[in-house]
Structure formats: structure tokens, C-alpha cells
Design an enzyme around this catalytic site. Structure first.
Site, mmCIF file in Angstrom:
data_model
loop_
_atom_site.group_PDB
_atom_site.id
_atom_site.type_symbol
_atom_site.label_atom_id
_atom_site.label_comp_id
_atom_site.label_asym_id
_atom_site.label_seq_id
_atom_site.Cartn_x
_atom_site.Cartn_y
_atom_site.Cartn_z
ATOM 1 C CE1 TYR A 118 18.549 10.384 -10.444
ATOM 2 C CE2 TYR A 118 18.810 10.291 -12.619
ATOM 3 C CZ TYR A 118 19.228 10.183 -11.386
ATOM 4 O OH TYR A 118 20.290 9.702 -11.206
ATOM 5 C CD1 TRP A 120 22.877 13.532 -13.677
ATOM 6 C CD2 TRP A 120 24.787 14.727 -13.085
ATOM 7 N NE1 TRP A 120 23.755 12.782 -13.126
ATOM 8 C CE2 TRP A 120 24.881 13.561 -12.805
ATOM 9 C CE3 TRP A 120 25.854 15.995 -13.184
ATOM 10 C CZ2 TRP A 120 26.279 13.121 -12.114
ATOM 11 C CZ3 TRP A 120 26.750 15.564 -12.536
ATOM 12 C CH2 TRP A 120 27.131 14.050 -12.088
HETATM 13 N N1 LIG Z 1 21.244 2.384 -20.715
HETATM 14 C C1 LIG Z 1 21.753 3.379 -19.468
HETATM 15 N N2 LIG Z 1 21.018 4.444 -19.174
HETATM 16 C C2 LIG Z 1 21.360 5.039 -18.358
HETATM 17 C C3 LIG Z 1 22.585 4.930 -17.510
HETATM 18 C C4 LIG Z 1 23.509 3.681 -17.946
HETATM 19 O O1 LIG Z 1 24.693 3.586 -17.353
HETATM 20 N N3 LIG Z 1 23.239 2.928 -19.017
HETATM 21 N N4 LIG Z 1 23.185 5.936 -16.673
HETATM 22 C C5 LIG Z 1 22.098 6.456 -15.717
HETATM 23 C C6 LIG Z 1 22.674 7.561 -14.910
HETATM 24 S S1 LIG Z 1 23.859 6.893 -13.840
HETATM 25 C C7 LIG Z 1 22.061 8.798 -14.842
HETATM 26 S S2 LIG Z 1 22.512 9.614 -13.685
HETATM 27 C C8 LIG Z 1 21.004 9.168 -15.804
HETATM 28 C C9 LIG Z 1 21.281 10.610 -16.331
HETATM 29 O O2 LIG Z 1 20.084 11.244 -17.008
HETATM 30 P P1 LIG Z 1 19.776 12.516 -17.077
HETATM 31 O O3 LIG Z 1 20.128 13.184 -15.780
HETATM 32 O O4 LIG Z 1 18.401 12.830 -17.134
HETATM 33 O O5 LIG Z 1 20.597 13.032 -18.228
HETATM 34 P P2 LIG Z 1 20.899 14.555 -18.739
HETATM 35 O O6 LIG Z 1 21.125 14.590 -20.436
HETATM 36 O O7 LIG Z 1 22.053 15.034 -17.800
HETATM 37 O O8 LIG Z 1 19.593 15.425 -18.833
HETATM 38 C C10 LIG Z 1 19.532 16.740 -17.948
HETATM 39 C C11 LIG Z 1 18.680 17.666 -18.803
HETATM 40 O O9 LIG Z 1 18.506 18.801 -18.120
HETATM 41 C C12 LIG Z 1 18.515 19.956 -19.226
HETATM 42 N N5 LIG Z 1 19.067 21.195 -18.316
HETATM 43 C C13 LIG Z 1 20.319 21.429 -18.193
HETATM 44 N N6 LIG Z 1 20.194 22.658 -17.468
HETATM 45 C C14 LIG Z 1 18.961 23.120 -17.372
HETATM 46 C C15 LIG Z 1 18.285 24.202 -16.460
HETATM 47 O O10 LIG Z 1 18.880 24.970 -15.934
HETATM 48 N N7 LIG Z 1 17.029 23.831 -16.483
HETATM 49 C C16 LIG Z 1 16.210 23.081 -17.219
HETATM 50 N N8 LIG Z 1 14.926 22.936 -17.004
HETATM 51 N N9 LIG Z 1 16.952 21.908 -17.815
HETATM 52 C C17 LIG Z 1 18.273 21.993 -17.926
HETATM 53 C C18 LIG Z 1 19.431 19.321 -20.273
HETATM 54 O O11 LIG Z 1 19.184 19.996 -21.626
HETATM 55 C C19 LIG Z 1 19.171 17.873 -20.189
HETATM 56 O O12 LIG Z 1 17.954 17.584 -21.240
HETATM 57 O O13 LIG Z 1 21.099 8.215 -17.125
HETATM 58 C C20 LIG Z 1 20.755 6.914 -16.578
HETATM 59 N N10 LIG Z 1 20.706 6.181 -17.954
HETATM 60 N N1 LIG Z 2 32.025 12.065 -19.336
HETATM 61 C C1 LIG Z 2 30.911 11.475 -18.591
HETATM 62 N N2 LIG Z 2 31.428 11.493 -17.080
HETATM 63 C C2 LIG Z 2 30.250 11.076 -16.443
HETATM 64 C C3 LIG Z 2 28.996 10.666 -16.827
HETATM 65 C C4 LIG Z 2 28.927 11.255 -18.333
HETATM 66 O O1 LIG Z 2 27.482 10.890 -18.538
HETATM 67 N N3 LIG Z 2 29.715 11.660 -18.981
HETATM 68 N N4 LIG Z 2 28.010 10.373 -15.865
HETATM 69 C C5 LIG Z 2 28.088 10.501 -14.489
HETATM 70 C C6 LIG Z 2 27.026 9.853 -13.606
HETATM 71 S S1 LIG Z 2 25.766 10.550 -13.482
HETATM 72 C C7 LIG Z 2 27.564 8.633 -13.154
HETATM 73 S S2 LIG Z 2 26.466 7.774 -12.092
HETATM 74 C C8 LIG Z 2 28.892 7.990 -13.090
HETATM 75 C C9 LIG Z 2 28.856 6.669 -13.555
HETATM 76 O O2 LIG Z 2 30.063 5.755 -13.114
HETATM 77 P P1 LIG Z 2 30.311 4.401 -13.521
HETATM 78 O O3 LIG Z 2 29.082 3.578 -13.259
HETATM 79 O O4 LIG Z 2 31.633 4.058 -12.841
HETATM 80 O O5 LIG Z 2 30.593 4.672 -15.106
HETATM 81 P P2 LIG Z 2 30.318 3.663 -16.520
HETATM 82 O O6 LIG Z 2 31.062 4.284 -17.625
HETATM 83 O O7 LIG Z 2 28.895 3.548 -16.739
HETATM 84 O O8 LIG Z 2 30.978 2.279 -16.278
HETATM 85 C C10 LIG Z 2 32.298 2.142 -15.935
HETATM 86 C C11 LIG Z 2 32.994 0.975 -16.632
HETATM 87 O O9 LIG Z 2 32.462 -0.252 -16.121
HETATM 88 C C12 LIG Z 2 32.614 -1.338 -17.286
HETATM 89 N N5 LIG Z 2 31.956 -2.223 -16.822
HETATM 90 C C13 LIG Z 2 30.519 -2.292 -17.195
HETATM 91 N N6 LIG Z 2 29.848 -3.535 -17.033
HETATM 92 C C14 LIG Z 2 30.536 -4.289 -16.130
HETATM 93 C C15 LIG Z 2 30.720 -5.303 -15.405
HETATM 94 O O10 LIG Z 2 29.649 -6.134 -15.487
HETATM 95 N N7 LIG Z 2 31.625 -5.770 -14.676
HETATM 96 C C16 LIG Z 2 32.679 -4.933 -14.779
HETATM 97 N N8 LIG Z 2 33.775 -5.491 -13.758
HETATM 98 N N9 LIG Z 2 32.804 -3.796 -15.295
HETATM 99 C C17 LIG Z 2 32.027 -3.340 -16.187
HETATM 100 C C18 LIG Z 2 32.697 -0.815 -18.503
HETATM 101 O O11 LIG Z 2 33.507 -1.166 -19.103
HETATM 102 C C19 LIG Z 2 32.466 0.861 -18.131
HETATM 103 O O12 LIG Z 2 33.382 1.689 -19.032
HETATM 104 O O13 LIG Z 2 29.610 8.637 -14.217
HETATM 105 C C20 LIG Z 2 29.650 10.030 -14.092
HETATM 106 N N10 LIG Z 2 30.547 10.618 -15.180
HETATM 107 MO MO LIG Z 3 24.326 8.699 -12.592
#
Ligand SMILES: Nc1nc2c(c(=O)[nH]1)N[C@H]1C(S)=C(S)[C@@H](COP(=O)(O)OP(=O)(O)OC[C@H]3O[C@@H](n4cnc5c(=O)[nH]c(N)nc54)[C@H](O)[C@@H]3O)O[C@H]1N2
Ligand SMILES: Nc1nc2c(c(=O)[nH]1)N[C@H]1C(S)=C(S)[C@@H](COP(=O)(O)OP(=O)(O)OC[C@H]3O[C@@H](n4cnc5c(=O)[nH]c(N)nc54)[C@H](O)[C@@H]3O)O[C@H]1N2
Ligand SMILES: [Mo]
Length: 772
Positions: A118, A120
């Protein structure tokens, strides 16, 4: 930018955070500038010049010394900061790796290979890491895969029971654009804000950033916004949003109180409920307290959410008075019982009777991604096919540590009792579980279990540092590709800007060479080079259109082509609403299920048959909060996409004292003797981290905000992570037995000032490397 000289040229590229130009001098990326026509370019690209040439780039294939000497086997020392890697040439590493794939599949079967992988990775339709690795693993006999996402597992699993599979896809992919909201909506009530920095990213990247202008235009057209969120700045200032700083995790209580008021004051749309839903009676009885003796009145909710009963009543009345859109951001479902605020949001919108009307009803994802409500692309995008997985084995993605720690043990998921497979080999490419997963100490134990861990990476991430074999991958700047995202305006060429770093190779070529060693090169490549595939996936896409699109060469020369049949606007559930008998939803009843007999029949006490208030333990006011009184919100980082390019200039400019920035209310800081700029130790019973403090009244009291994404740095005994990765604190617990989504958004902690010199952050130095 100051490193530019007369040799500097601009090269167009694309990333998840948008299209832009990299400035190249000789073989180096020296700067970036916004892409043509993108007036709202995201600052995240400013990380790229540092990241591209950073000391932590993986320069050569490397094998962990202990694995090289001892051979495959469980090893509890994986990830130890003292680990040493031996650099080998490609042939030697691919020989070792091919032999290991062969051993594992022969002795244990392909199910023993976990290839969920898993993450990005990078933008680009061909060199997308997961597509590459999955195609390769499918070609060699298959693998155990992962289902759903960290982003919105509860959306993916719950909503098909509530609005059907098609309805769920519509909600995710065809939500009304901001233009439609501007035209039709009076009031947006958003649970989880509309965080501008989140819209900078979209999987695959957008040709132009459009969300901010959409939000501003909606505000300009008179759309009012109510933002339920712990952070004031979860909406852009121009929206003039009303901020309701409810307790995190109390959204379902808020919704149930609103629903109670609607029933109580006869503001529900009874005709809509009767015609388009099932279970309204169950819901009404539940909010009235007929089922369990507790009526979900605004007074009842006041205690749980911290908003006054008067505020809640007033909000219910305003929602019923005009065209209202209920948005549930993905963050609120990334929690324990995360199914409930989604189901509660649907129920609330159903009671208002506006589902299926333009600009009204329910949505999930405004403010969560750049392509949410950005249009849809019915003919799809150019695609590199992954092939078929002959193995039918999978886990819900966020149960990875459980799987590795508990082979052969049962677990529940969406109505089924399943068994964790016995994994011997883990293959990860394009993801960083030591960024994204919860309870990293537990994940470290889990990564000690398999016999071999293989990671393809561009950088020495924490995950690469837990691998036995590390394959250096090119970055997207080092290869030719095509970029586009769902609902995008344009399919873009991504020509290579600089040569590969060190001996990094395209994963396509690496997997082709591995496939060769395993006797299936022709199956993997179908006789094509990467350049030939690029042409082919473009031409296959072009062939879907009756109208003439430029051929590949013309497309490449022009740098892109507008997507001809992009649909900007749809009214979700419009047909269903007009005639639910002719256009039923894909639910058992064909209606919106406010009560689901199916879910009820599963008998889960953490996800009953209708939206319900279930108090989580990682919540203010819980028993646990007596010991750990602050609720840490681990939201998405503003300065980067997840952990990517954390060493870059923009990301680092947001750090405080070299560590992740944690925001807290001045009152909470004062009570702990903490001042702006201090280093603090943030801790609970799972671990501890060091962070730098910014005090701010944009954060409500009792909440601290520490975004994810700081590279995990376990280099000092002073803290589990000295750099500030919140996942050393979060619980590795599923949302419920239904969806088994991550619950990483919320965790209870205590914060103490760190006195003395904090240990240095070491993670931006490469690991110990030794040439053979
Ligand atoms: N506590 C907490 N944890 C969370 C979240 C949260 O809200 N709270 N959010 C979650 C969510 S929504 C998500 S989607 C995940 C995201 O978690 P990830 O998608 O695992 O995060 P990234 O840092 O984007 O990891 C992508 C990796 O791919 C590598 N990469 C980039 N390009 C390439 C390529 O071309 N080839 C290879 N082999 N590698 C490459 C980058 O160096 C990077 O290390 O995190 C989750 N974790
Ligand atoms: N710059 C940037 N953009 C991203 C990403 C990133 O890593 N960096 N990750 C991308 C990915 S993979 C995803 S899945 C999306 C995630 O998109 P979201 O899930 O919408 O993003 P978050 O920033 O985790 O949360 C948005 C806001 O929700 C509020 N929040 C937290 N807990 C609660 C709660 O219990 N109740 C309410 N009402 N509000 C709450 C927090 O204040 C937080 O700032 O973002 C994407 N966009
Ligand atoms: Mo995500």
C-alpha cells in the site's frame, strides 16, 4: 532558485501535488516554478530539488548484512538503527532475489508472499509502483493482497450496505462540483472541515489546482459554511465559515442530536423517508430513546460534544430551512467506530429529504482530495494492466501488523470470519508503512516475523531500513511517463528531466529482469519496452474516443491533451430520487438503508444495524483520558504528501527546532509550562516522540494537532521517535469488525516540556552502507 544560471531550463512534470516545471541545470534539479496556467500551484513542489539529490537517495541495490550472512529467517533486529547494508551490483541482487521468490513459492506457496504494498508512490500511469509490482507478482503466481485504503475504509465497506456499491462509487467519484454547490446550495455543514492543503493532492495529480477557487466562488455566491472541526483553520478564511469546535470523535452525537431535533420539531421530510429509505422507524425510535432508554436530545449531546444544546437546535432548524449539503470528511471515519459518523451523515441528509436534489444531500470528500468534486472521466485514463492474481487471499489493508503477528488466527471482517495467512516474504514498493501504519513499535515487531522483506524505494525511508533487500528506484523525474487523475482536465506528458541517480533503475526493467530469471519475462513484458508500453497505453486510451485525438507523437510533442468527455456536473442520486422503483440502489431493499438487516445480522457490538453513538476510548472524557488528557489529532501534513520529501525545503521550513510542528492551545501549553518554540515530549503507554510547539488559538483546548509525515527516527533512547511521527503513539485497532479501517486520526497523549539539549534528528543521514 538561487542556484539557477544561464544553463537552467524548465521541464514540465507532474506529481500528486500538481503539474509544474522543474528547473534543470546540467543534470541537477535546481528549482521549480508553477506550471503554465496553474495560478494556484501548491507549495509542496518546493521540496523537490532537495529530495531529488538528497543523501538519503538509494544509490545502489543493497542487502542487509545480517540477511546476507545468515540467510532468510525471522529477525527481531530488522530496523535496528545499528543495521548495516552491503551494496551489491544489480545482477548479484536480482539473482539472490529471484532465488528467494522461488524458494518461498515452492516451499510455502504464493499465499506466503505479502504484496499488498500500500502507498501513494508517484504520479505516472505507467511507472506507478503498485501497478508494476502487482503485475510482476501476478506473473509469478500471485500473492496475498490488501483490500480498501487507509484513506476511507469505512466509506468503502459501510456505504455499499447503505447506498449500494454504485451509490458509493458515485459519492466518491461524481460529487457535484463547487460550481454546482455555488449555484444550488445554501448551507454546507462539514464534519471534518474543508482543509485547503489537503486539496493540493490528488492521486495522479491534476493539471491545475481548482478546489480553492471553487471554495472561494461558492462563498462569493453566498453559500454559508458550518465547519465542525477541532481546528479553526480547516476552512479558508474567505469562506467566513462558522466554526463549531466539537470534541473530536463526537460527530455522531452531534448528528443524532440534529436528527432528534428534526423529528421533534416535525422538520423531517416524511415523504422522502417513506419513498427512498428503509429503517426510518428504527432510527426515529433510537433517537427518541425507545430502543435503549436514552433519547439523543441536544442536551444529551451537549455533554459529549461540548457544543450547546441551543447551538445544535439552531443548526438543525437552519439545515431544514434551505438547500443543505452534509459533508463528512474522511478524517472522521479514520477513527474507532468510524462507520457511525458516515452513516449518521447519510441519515441526517435523508431526514432533510434532499438526497438527489442539486447541491443538497450527502457527500464524503470535499476538502479531502484535489479531485473530489473536480469532475469525472467516464472513459477512464491510460492504464497499465496488472493482470490476474491467481491467489484469492487478502487482508483489510490496516490489519498488516495483525496478520504478520498472528498467522493462522481468525478475525472478523464485513460479515465473514477469516483467517490470517502465514506470510514468509513481504514485498513493498511505493509505500511507507513506517510512516502510515499505527503503533510503530508493534509494526517493528511484526516486521521481525517474515523471513525476507523486500523494498523498492527512491529514498532510505524507515521502511527501506526495515528491509533485507532494497532496490533503488528511479523517481518520476528520471523516467518518461503520462500523468492524469480521475476527473482531470488534461492528460499530460511527463518527459524525463534528469538521468537516474546512482544505479537506480525503472521498476519496470527491474521486474522484467526478475521475471526473466523466473522464466516469465515474456508474460511480464509482452515483448515491449517501457517506451513501447507508454505508446500503447496512450493509444488504447485514445481508441476509446470516436472524436479524433492526437496520436502519441503529437500528444508527446504538445505536452498533453484535454480530456474530451470530462463530466463536470452530476446530481448524485437524482434518478433514484425521481423514481426509486425504476432506479433502485444496489442495497438489499433498493433504498437508502438507515437500518441494515445485513449489518445487524453480523451481530457486531462495534457496528450495530443502524447509526448509533458508541463512545471510543481514545476520546476526551473517556476513562483513558484521565491518564492521557490531551486528544492528539494526527491529520494530513500541509508541507508534503505524507512522508514524501520530508527533507525538502518547504517541509523543513514548517518544522520547529528541527522536529515536527505540534500546535496546541495557549492555555494547555501554559498549564504545562510550555512556550512557543519549545521542544516537548509527547507520550502515552505505546511510545513517545519529540516535537516543536506552536501555540495557537486556532486549535481548540484539550486538543493538540500533530500531522503525520515526519520520517520515523528511532535513533535515540530518549524517545521512540525523536523527529515527531505521531504513529509511535496511535493504536493499531480497527474501526470495527465491519470495515477494519485505520483509527490513526485520534490518540490520547500527555505533553511535557523537554528540558536540556534534545537528541539530534539522524534520519536524514543514510544508513550504514558498505561496498562489498
Ligand atoms: N496517524 C495517522 N496515520 C495515517 C493517516 C492519518 O490520518 N493518521 N493517514 C493515512 C492515509 S489516508 C494514507 S493514504 C497513508 C499514506 O501512506 P503512504 O502512501 O505509505 O505514504 P507516502 O509517504 O506517500 O509513501 C510513499 C512512498 O513511496 C515512495 N516512492 C515515491 N515514488 C516512488 C517510485 O516511483 N517507486 C518506488 N519504489 N517508491 C516510490 C516514497 O519515497 C514514499 O516513501 O498514511 C496513513 N497514515
Ligand atoms: N498536503 C497534503 N494533502 C493531502 C495528503 C497529505 O499527506 N498532504 N494526503 C491525502 C490523502 S491520502 C487523504 S486520504 C486525504 C485525507 O483527507 P482528510 O481525511 O479530510 O484529512 P485530514 O487532514 O486527516 O483531516 C481533516 C481535518 O479533520 C479534522 N478532524 C479530525 N478529527 C475530527 C473529528 O473527529 N471530527 C471532526 N468534525 N473533524 C475532525 C481535523 O481538524 C483535520 O484537519 O488528504 C489528501 N491530501
Ligand atoms: Mo489517504
Amino acid at each position: 532558485m538561487d542556484r539557477q544560471d544561464e544553463r537552467t531550463t524548465g521541464r514540465p512534470t507532474s506529481s500528486h501535488w500538481g503539474a509544474y516545471d522543474v528547473l534543470v541545470s546540467g543534470e541537477r534539479v535546481v528549482g521549480v516554478r508553477p506550471g503554465a496556467g496553474d495560478t494556484d500551484s501548491s507549495p509542496i513542489s518546493r521540496n523537490v530539488p532537495d529530495a531529488q539529490h538528497h543523501a538519503t537517495r538509494v544509490a545502489a541495490p543493497a542487502v542487509r548484512r545480517r540477511w546476507l550472512e545468515n540467510g532468510p529467517g525471522a529477525d527481531g533486529l530488522r530496523g535496528s538503527p545499528a543495521d548495516e547494508y552491503v551494496e551489491l551490483d544489480w545482477d548479484a541482487v536480482l539473482d539472490l532475489l529471484a532465488a528467494e521468490f522461488d524458494r518461498v513459492r515452492r516451499d510455502h506457496g504464493n499465499t506466503a508472499i505479502y504484496g499488498g504494498s500500500y502507498g501513494w508512490a508517484s504520479a505516472g500511469r505507467l511507472h506507478h509502483s503498485q501497478s508494476q509490482v502487482h503485475r510482476f507478482l501476478n506473473t509469478i503466481g500471485g500473492y496475498t493482497r490488501s483490500r480498501t485504503t487507509y484513506s476511507h475504509a469505512c466509506v468503502e465497506v459501510l456505504l455499499p450496505h447503505v447506498v449500494g456499491q454504485g451509490g458509493t462509487a458515485d459519492l466518491l467519484e461524481r460529487a457535484p462540483t463547487w460550481e454546482a454547490v455555488a449555484e444550488h446550495t445554501d448551507l454546507v455543514v462539514t464534519f471534518g472541515g474543508l482543509r485547503l492543503s489537503n486539496t493540493w493532492n490528488a492521486s495522479g495529480g491534476r493539471a491545475r489546482q481548482t478546489a480553492a477557487e471553487g471554495m472561494r466562488a461558492a462563498a462569493g455566491a453566498g453559500v454559508r459554511t458550518v465547519s465542525v472541526s477541532p481546528l479553526r483553520d480547516d476552512t479558508v478564511d474567505e469562506m467566513g465559515a462558522e466554526w463549531l469546535p466539537a470534541d473530536p470523535g463526537s460527530d455522531t452525537a452531534v448528528q443524532l442530536a440534529l436528527i432528534h431535533t428534526l423529528f421533534d420539531e416535525d422538520l423531517v421530510d416524511r415523504a422522502f423517508l417513506a419513498r427512498c429509505t428503509v429503517g426510518a422507524g428504527v432510527l426515529r425510535d433510537y433517537v427518541a430513546g425507545v430502543r435503549d432508554g436514552v433519547a439523543t436530545t441536544p442536551e444529551w449531546a451537549e455533554e459529549l460534544c461540548g457544543l450547546s444544546a441551543g447551538t445544535l437546535r439552531g443548526l438543525a432548524r437552519r439545515m431544514a430551512a434551505g438547500r443543505t449539503l452534509v459533508n463528512v470528511g474522511w478524517s472522521v471515519q479514520r477513527t474507532r467506530f468510524g462507520e457511525q459518523p458516515l452513516w449518521g451523515g447519510v441519515a441526517l441528509a435523508a431526514c432533510l429529504g434532499q438526497i438527489g436534489l442539486p447541491g443538497g444531500g450527502f457527500a464524503t470528500g470535499y476538502g479531502s482530495s484535489g479531485n473530489y468534486a473536480g469532475g469525472s472521466t467516464p472513459s477512464g485514463l491510460p492504464r497499465f494492466l496488472q493482470g490476474m492474481n491467481p491467489i484469492d487471499a487478502s487482508i483489510p489493508v490496516a490489519r498488516v501488523a495483525d496478520m504478520l503477528l498472528h498467522p493462522g488466527e481468525p478475525y472478523d471482517y464485513n460479515g465473514r470470519r477469516r483467517t490470517y495467512p502465514d506470510i514468509r516474504m513481504v514485498v513493498w514498493s511505493g509505500g511507507n508503512p513506517f510512516h502510515h501504519h499505527q503503533d510503530l513499535a508493534r509494526l517493528t515487531r511484526a516486521f521481525g516475523r517474515p523471513e525476507t522483506v523486500v523494498v523498492a524505494e527512491t529514498h532510505w525511508t524507515a521502511t527501506a531500513r526495515h528491509a533485507d533487500i532494497v532496490l533503488p528506484s528511479t523517481t518520476s523525474l528520471e523516467r518518461d511517463d503520462i500523468a492524469a487523475s480521475q476527473g482531470d482536465l488534461r492528460v499530460r506528458a511527463m518527459p524525463r528531466a534528469v538521468p537516474p541517480h546512482g544505479s537506480a533503475r525503472d521498476e519496470y526493467d527491474v521486474y522484467a529482469d526478475l521475471a526473466e530469471r523466473l522464466g516469465v519475462r515474456a508474460e511480464f513484458t509482452e515483448g515491449r519496452t517501457a517506451a513501447q508500453w507508454l505508446r500503447r497505453i496512450y493509444e488504447q486510451w485514445r481508441a476509446r474516443y470516436a472524436t479524433a485525438l492526437p496520436d502519441f507523437d503529437a500528444f508527446w510533442a504538445a505536452g498533453g491533451v484535454d480530456i474530451p468527455d470530462r463530466v463536470a456536473d452530476t446530481t448524485l442520486f437524482g434518478d433514484f430520487r425521481a423514481d426509486p422503483d425504476t432506479h433502485p440502489l444496489g442495497t438489499p431493499s433498493g433504498r437508502i438503508e438507515l437500518y441494515s438487516e445485513t449489518i445487524d445480522s453480523f451481530g457486531y457490538d462495534d457496528c450495530p444495524g443502524h447509526p448509533a453513538w458508541l463512545p471510543a476510548s481514545e476520546r476526551l472524557g473517556s476513562e483513558r483520558s484521565r491518564r492521557w488528557p490531551l486528544l492528539l489529532v494526527a491529520n494530513q501534513p500541509r508541507g508534503k504528501l505524507h512522508s514524501q520529501h520530508d527533507m525538502g525545503a518547504y517541509s523543513r521550513s514548517l518544522e520547529i527546532a528541527d522536529r515536527a510542528r505540534m500546535r496546541m492551545h495557549p492555555g494547555d501549553a501554559r498549564a504545562r509550562g510550555v512556550a512557543d518554540g519549545d521542544v516537548v515530549r509527547v507520550h502515552n503507554d505505546r511510545g513517545s516522540l519529540l516535537a516543536g510547539v506552536e501555540t495557537s488559538t486556532d486549535v481548540r483546548p484539550d486538543v493538540v494537532q500533530l500531522s503525520t509525515g515526519a520520517w520515523y527516527d528511532p535513533s535515540s533512547p530518549e524517545a521512540t521517535c525523536v523527529h515527531g511521527n505521531p504513529n509511535v503513539l496511535t493504536a493499531d485497532t480497527g474501526s470495527s469488525a465491519l470495515s477494519q479501517g485505520t483509527t490513526g486520526q485520534h490518540v490520547l497523549v500527555e505533553v511535557d516540556r523537554y528540558d536540556g539539549d534534545p537528541p539530534p534528528v539522524r534520519v536524514f543521514e543514510p544508513p550504514r552502507l558498505r561496498p562489498r
